[in-house]
Design an enzyme around this catalytic site. Structure first.
Site, mmCIF file in Angstrom:
data_model
loop_
_atom_site.group_PDB
_atom_site.id
_atom_site.type_symbol
_atom_site.label_atom_id
_atom_site.label_comp_id
_atom_site.label_asym_id
_atom_site.label_seq_id
_atom_site.Cartn_x
_atom_site.Cartn_y
_atom_site.Cartn_z
ATOM 1 N N ARG A 243 0.861 -1.183 0.000
ATOM 2 C CA ARG A 243 0.000 0.000 0.000
ATOM 3 C C ARG A 243 0.895 1.229 0.000
ATOM 4 O O ARG A 243 2.042 1.181 0.437
ATOM 5 C CB ARG A 243 -0.863 0.036 1.256
ATOM 6 C CG ARG A 243 -1.893 -1.071 1.323
ATOM 7 C CD ARG A 243 -2.926 -0.766 2.396
ATOM 8 N NE ARG A 243 -3.782 -1.912 2.657
ATOM 9 C CZ ARG A 243 -4.847 -2.225 1.935
ATOM 10 N NH1 ARG A 243 -5.189 -1.488 0.904
ATOM 11 N NH2 ARG A 243 -5.578 -3.281 2.246
ATOM 12 N N ASN A 269 -10.085 -0.087 -5.488
ATOM 13 C CA ASN A 269 -10.404 1.257 -6.004
ATOM 14 C C ASN A 269 -9.205 2.210 -5.958
ATOM 15 O O ASN A 269 -9.020 3.013 -6.868
ATOM 16 C CB ASN A 269 -11.650 1.845 -5.324
ATOM 17 C CG ASN A 269 -11.711 1.532 -3.852
ATOM 18 O OD1 ASN A 269 -10.685 1.266 -3.228
ATOM 19 N ND2 ASN A 269 -12.897 1.542 -3.298
ATOM 20 N N ASP A 299 -13.588 -6.775 -0.686
ATOM 21 C CA ASP A 299 -14.666 -5.892 -0.221
ATOM 22 C C ASP A 299 -15.823 -5.760 -1.221
ATOM 23 O O ASP A 299 -16.906 -5.335 -0.851
ATOM 24 C CB ASP A 299 -14.122 -4.486 0.057
ATOM 25 C CG ASP A 299 -13.139 -4.466 1.208
ATOM 26 O OD1 ASP A 299 -13.011 -5.499 1.893
ATOM 27 O OD2 ASP A 299 -12.479 -3.431 1.414
ATOM 28 N N MET A 342 -14.199 -8.359 7.709
ATOM 29 C CA MET A 342 -13.584 -7.255 6.960
ATOM 30 C C MET A 342 -14.575 -6.586 6.004
ATOM 31 O O MET A 342 -15.630 -7.140 5.699
ATOM 32 C CB MET A 342 -12.401 -7.773 6.156
ATOM 33 C CG MET A 342 -11.128 -7.872 6.955
ATOM 34 S SD MET A 342 -9.758 -8.228 5.853
ATOM 35 C CE MET A 342 -8.390 -8.052 6.976
ATOM 36 N N GLY A 343 -14.166 -5.475 5.468
ATOM 37 C CA GLY A 343 -14.988 -4.698 4.535
ATOM 38 C C GLY A 343 -14.767 -3.239 4.859
ATOM 39 O O GLY A 343 -15.355 -2.716 5.794
ATOM 40 N N ARG A 344 -13.880 -2.600 4.078
ATOM 41 C CA ARG A 344 -13.399 -1.277 4.487
ATOM 42 C C ARG A 344 -14.520 -0.257 4.675
ATOM 43 O O ARG A 344 -14.590 0.399 5.681
ATOM 44 C CB ARG A 344 -12.390 -0.748 3.468
ATOM 45 C CG ARG A 344 -11.636 0.458 4.003
ATOM 46 C CD ARG A 344 -10.745 1.065 2.990
ATOM 47 N NE ARG A 344 -9.634 0.244 2.587
ATOM 48 C CZ ARG A 344 -8.615 -0.095 3.365
ATOM 49 N NH1 ARG A 344 -8.601 0.275 4.617
ATOM 50 N NH2 ARG A 344 -7.640 -0.826 2.891
ATOM 51 N N TYR A 450 -7.426 -11.723 8.609
ATOM 52 C CA TYR A 450 -6.795 -12.033 7.329
ATOM 53 C C TYR A 450 -7.116 -13.431 6.803
ATOM 54 O O TYR A 450 -6.815 -13.736 5.659
ATOM 55 C CB TYR A 450 -5.279 -11.838 7.452
ATOM 56 C CG TYR A 450 -4.926 -10.412 7.776
ATOM 57 C CD1 TYR A 450 -5.066 -9.404 6.819
ATOM 58 C CD2 TYR A 450 -4.514 -10.043 9.051
ATOM 59 C CE1 TYR A 450 -4.784 -8.081 7.120
ATOM 60 C CE2 TYR A 450 -4.225 -8.724 9.358
ATOM 61 C CZ TYR A 450 -4.363 -7.746 8.393
ATOM 62 O OH TYR A 450 -4.098 -6.432 8.688
ATOM 63 N N VAL A 452 -9.840 -14.584 5.920
ATOM 64 C CA VAL A 452 -10.822 -14.582 4.829
ATOM 65 C C VAL A 452 -10.193 -14.220 3.484
ATOM 66 O O VAL A 452 -10.822 -14.376 2.434
ATOM 67 C CB VAL A 452 -12.041 -13.651 5.098
ATOM 68 C CG1 VAL A 452 -12.724 -14.000 6.402
ATOM 69 C CG2 VAL A 452 -11.669 -12.187 5.060
ATOM 70 N N ARG A 453 -8.955 -13.727 3.504
ATOM 71 C CA ARG A 453 -8.383 -13.321 2.215
ATOM 72 C C ARG A 453 -7.032 -13.996 1.900
ATOM 73 O O ARG A 453 -6.599 -13.980 0.747
ATOM 74 C CB ARG A 453 -8.251 -11.801 2.131
ATOM 75 C CG ARG A 453 -7.273 -11.215 3.126
ATOM 76 C CD ARG A 453 -7.137 -9.713 2.977
ATOM 77 N NE ARG A 453 -5.817 -9.292 3.367
ATOM 78 C CZ ARG A 453 -5.424 -8.051 3.583
ATOM 79 N NH1 ARG A 453 -6.274 -7.057 3.412
ATOM 80 N NH2 ARG A 453 -4.196 -7.777 3.913
HETATM 81 N N1 LIG Z 1 -6.267 8.388 -5.709
HETATM 82 C C1 LIG Z 1 -5.141 7.706 -5.953
HETATM 83 N N2 LIG Z 1 -4.323 8.080 -6.953
HETATM 84 C C2 LIG Z 1 -3.188 7.393 -7.211
HETATM 85 N N3 LIG Z 1 -2.810 6.291 -6.533
HETATM 86 C C3 LIG Z 1 -3.590 5.861 -5.532
HETATM 87 C C4 LIG Z 1 -4.790 6.549 -5.186
HETATM 88 N N4 LIG Z 1 -5.355 5.887 -4.150
HETATM 89 C C5 LIG Z 1 -4.539 4.856 -3.854
HETATM 90 N N5 LIG Z 1 -3.479 4.832 -4.682
HETATM 91 C C6 LIG Z 1 -2.383 3.862 -4.671
HETATM 92 O O1 LIG Z 1 -2.916 2.568 -5.045
HETATM 93 C C7 LIG Z 1 -2.319 1.545 -4.258
HETATM 94 C C8 LIG Z 1 -3.382 0.697 -3.625
HETATM 95 O O2 LIG Z 1 -4.339 1.499 -2.927
HETATM 96 P P1 LIG Z 1 -5.093 0.960 -1.625
HETATM 97 O O3 LIG Z 1 -4.096 0.619 -0.574
HETATM 98 O O4 LIG Z 1 -6.145 1.935 -1.267
HETATM 99 O O5 LIG Z 1 -5.692 -0.422 -2.054
HETATM 100 P P2 LIG Z 1 -6.864 -0.799 -3.047
HETATM 101 O O6 LIG Z 1 -6.378 -0.820 -4.433
HETATM 102 O O7 LIG Z 1 -8.042 0.079 -2.786
HETATM 103 O O8 LIG Z 1 -7.148 -2.296 -2.648
HETATM 104 P P3 LIG Z 1 -7.847 -2.890 -1.324
HETATM 105 O O9 LIG Z 1 -9.209 -3.332 -1.731
HETATM 106 O O10 LIG Z 1 -7.001 -4.015 -0.923
HETATM 107 O O11 LIG Z 1 -7.908 -1.811 -0.292
HETATM 108 C C9 LIG Z 1 -1.412 2.215 -3.242
HETATM 109 O O12 LIG Z 1 -0.067 2.055 -3.639
HETATM 110 C C10 LIG Z 1 -1.861 3.665 -3.254
HETATM 111 O O13 LIG Z 1 -0.809 4.550 -2.980
HETATM 112 O O1 LIG Z 2 -3.929 -5.286 4.664
HETATM 113 P P1 LIG Z 2 -4.413 -4.222 5.556
HETATM 114 O O2 LIG Z 2 -3.690 -2.946 5.267
HETATM 115 O O3 LIG Z 2 -4.428 -4.580 6.991
HETATM 116 O O4 LIG Z 2 -5.915 -3.900 5.120
HETATM 117 C C1 LIG Z 2 -7.100 -4.400 5.622
HETATM 118 C C2 LIG Z 2 -8.199 -3.922 4.717
HETATM 119 O O5 LIG Z 2 -8.005 -4.464 3.438
HETATM 120 C C3 LIG Z 2 -9.166 -5.142 3.011
HETATM 121 O O6 LIG Z 2 -8.970 -6.501 3.250
HETATM 122 C C4 LIG Z 2 -9.386 -4.928 1.551
HETATM 123 O O7 LIG Z 2 -9.631 -3.595 1.272
HETATM 124 C C5 LIG Z 2 -10.278 -4.554 3.881
HETATM 125 O O8 LIG Z 2 -11.375 -5.420 3.996
HETATM 126 C C6 LIG Z 2 -9.566 -4.291 5.168
HETATM 127 O O9 LIG Z 2 -10.147 -3.219 5.854
HETATM 128 MG MG LIG Z 3 -9.605 0.258 -1.466
#
Ligand SMILES: Nc1ncnc2c1ncn2[C@@H]1O[C@H](COP(=O)(O)OP(=O)(O)OP(=O)(O)O)[C@@H](O)[C@H]1O
Ligand SMILES: O=P(O)(O)OC[C@H]1O[C@](O)(CO)[C@@H](O)[C@@H]1O
Ligand SMILES: [Mg+2]
Length: 527
Positions: A243, A269, A299, A342-344, A450, A452-453
């Site tokens: 992340r 997203n 999620d 989970m579920g953000r 974790y 669940v994933r």
């Molecule tokens: N608005 C944005 N613009 C550019 N990069 C982004 C943006 N939001 C998030 N990112 C980048 O995308 C990557 C993943 O984002 P994030 O950690 O929110 O997970 P995610 O893709 O939403 O997946 P998850 O469902 O696991 O949360 C990170 O490296 C983050 O820095």
């Molecule tokens: O891996 P991390 O940073 O602990 O993230 C947990 C989050 O990631 C997810 O598994 C996927 O977005 C969410 O359900 C949960 O809130």
């Molecule tokens: Mg996300």
């Protein structure tokens, strides 16, 4: 003048009304004709379709104008038009190298292509198939006050007869970002298989998400069919995830330096927003790069699509936790099984796991506010359940009831809010409550986190991953960029990323699915 949108009031609760308003906003959002900026440049052939910003203002539609539907549909066509490298370059396509038939024998009618199952660029799938007669119909998503039927077509995914890259010259890269999700390895594997089928020889994996593009010491991993053959047998990501730390210009510098032509981005997203930023930056620099995303997240919170890969598996794992809670609660005197899932920001996992297990008495999700104390609170209902059936099971989504807790204010590396722990809070509140009223209660709290994933994809996710991964490659060869490969209304399609990142998808409290969940649990309103 734009007509005001009214839900025919008296049957509509405030919650329903807010939901209707927000779904309408999602349908109409960001597509005003006046917001199509003509980004002209001497070197480019056409205006950039992506100059229609996702953040632009709402459509100005006058529903008294007899041609409003036509206007809506013209606007829709523009919004869902797939950005392509041919928007910036005058490129001649070449016949595809992807053939389903190795030994083709002509039929005599000269049409050998029919056997190869190619998809035509004009093929479309319908995004919505229900005609709601009223805005108060369950789950209604309306554009106008009468909830008229309006066709909403999206582009069909799959291999095209003509392609815009020479496979032998292509360097393709795959990156997996965000949290772990079942099926990541299945998608990586299918992307590699499909690229090789086209004839691509140079395929690499970028390690540890976007971080792998700029963190010194992280080397790209050469990928081949041989190397990825068995990776789907394990959970996790063969490439690693991370992340945070996404700096678009540095990522694109790295793409340029590595001479990457196709980038496949697997993520949720946040990742999609990042992928679109990379796509736009590539365009700005006039790079012939196709950026194609594949929606991954347990999620299931990405707009417009039926589901994201990994969701089904997470639900299956989650219902195991619920079943354990049920067994514990059922076997204890006045047992209360409590499971946090989970579920953000959405309650899809909690709702679906509650439905699939069938043992949940109370399901709490962030989209539906609740109180714990008082006459209509959850605790009073638990008293009733202990009295009437002797035990009960509660499933709570991690983002639920945050208004009942002190906010931590903390964020993760990607800027996502870190929630206060509703599971632990409820466990304590339930224990205290039953102690206070002098009723014995044996609370068993399960937080599978974790688990669940961090597992391999189940059968249905494995199939979804296979199709989405293959289609991602077909999309890149067809020249599209800034798109995501997904499933809508049971059909496989491409959507422009701009359309799916406008907001996180959330459970509609007015949907049939939430109503079914309530029927299954038998829970009352908790406010
Ligand atoms: N608005 C944005 N613009 C550019 N990069 C982004 C943006 N939001 C998030 N990112 C980048 O995308 C990557 C993943 O984002 P994030 O950690 O929110 O997970 P995610 O893709 O939403 O997946 P998850 O469902 O696991 O949360 C990170 O490296 C983050 O820095
Ligand atoms: O891996 P991390 O940073 O602990 O993230 C947990 C989050 O990631 C997810 O598994 C996927 O977005 C969410 O359900 C949960 O809130
Ligand atoms: Mg996300």
């Amino acid at each position: 003048m734009a007509a005001a949108f009214k839900t025919s009031g008296s049957f509509c609760s405030t919650q329903q009304h807010q939901w209707l308003q927000s779904t309408r906003d999602q349908i109409l959002h960001g597509s005003s004709h006046s917001n199509v900026k003509q980004c002209k440049s001497k070197k480019i052939k056409k205006p950039f379709p992506l100059c229609v910003k996702a953040t632009s203002s709402k459509v100005e539609l006058d529903f008294n104008d007899p041609s409003w539907k036509q206007k809506f549909q013209e606007d829709w066509e523009k919004r869902f038009n797939l950005p392509s490298i041919t928007d910036i370059y005058d490129l001649k396509p070449r016949p595809t190298t992807f053939s389903l038939k190795k030994n083709r024998t002509p039929t005599g009618d000269g049409n050998v292509d029919m056997w190869n199952g190619y998809v035509n660029n004009d093929d479309r799938a319908l995004l919505k198939v229900i005609k709601y007669s009223s805005p108060t119909s369950a789950g209604a998503e309306c554009i106008d006050p009468d909830c008229s039927w309006v066709e909403q077509w999206v582009h069909r995914a799959g291999p095209r007869k003509e392609i815009y890259y020479e496979p032998e010259e292509v360097k393709a890269a795959i990156v997996t970002c965000g949290g772990l999700c079942p099926g990541l390895n299945d998608v990586i594997r299918q992307i590699v298989f499909t690229l090789e089928t086209y004839g691509v020889k140079n395929i690499v994996g970028i390690p540890f998400g976007y971080r792998g593009f700029f963190e010194k010491g992280l080397k790209e991993i050469p990928l081949s069919r041989h190397l990825v053959e068995n990776i789907n047998l394990n959970g996790g990501s063969f490439l690693g995830v991370s992340r945070g730390g996404a700096k678009t210009s540095e990522i694109v510098d790295s793409i340029q330096a590595r001479r990457i032509d196709m980038l496949f981005v697997l993520g949720g997203n946040g990742t999609h927003a990042g992928a679109n930023a990379i796509h736009e930056e590539c365009r700005k620099r006039k790079l012939k790069v196709s950026v194609v995303a594949v929606p991954k997240t347990i999620d299931n919170d990405i707009l417009l699509m039926d589901k994201t890969f990994g969701f089904d598996t997470a639900v299956e794992e989650a219902q195991r936790a619920i079943n354990s809670a049920y067994i514990e609660a059922r076997s204890a005197y006045h047992g209360i099984g409590l499971v946090k899932l989970m579920g953000r920001s959405s309650g899809f996992i909690a709702m679906h796991a509650s439905l699939s297990s069938g043992q949940v008495d109370v399901c709490l999700i962030p989209e539906v506010p609740f109180t714990l104390d008082g006459e209509f609170g959850v605790l009073r209902h638990l008293e009733h359940l202990l009295k009437t059936k002797g035990f009960c099971v509660v499933c709570v989504a991690e983002a639920a009831g945050q208004d009942l807790l002190q906010r931590s204010g903390a964020t993760d590396a990607s800027g996502n809010v870190i929630f206060s722990d509703i599971g632990v809070h409820m466990q304590q509140k339930i224990k205290m409550h039953f102690k206070d009223i002098g009723v014995p209660a044996d609370v068993k709290y399960i937080d599978p986190t974790y688990m669940v994933r961090a597992c391999r994809a189940n059968a249905s996710d494995a199939i979804l991953c296979t199709v989405l991964g293959q289609n991602a490659v077909h999309g890149a060869f067809a020249g599209f960029s800034g798109i995501t490969s997904c499933i809508c209304n049971t059909h496989y399609v491409y959507l422009p990323i701009t359309e799916v990142v406008k907001a996180p998808k959330r459970v509609n409290p007015n949907s049939r699915m939430w109503h079914r969940c309530l029927t299954s649990t038998g829970q009352p309103d908790f406010h």
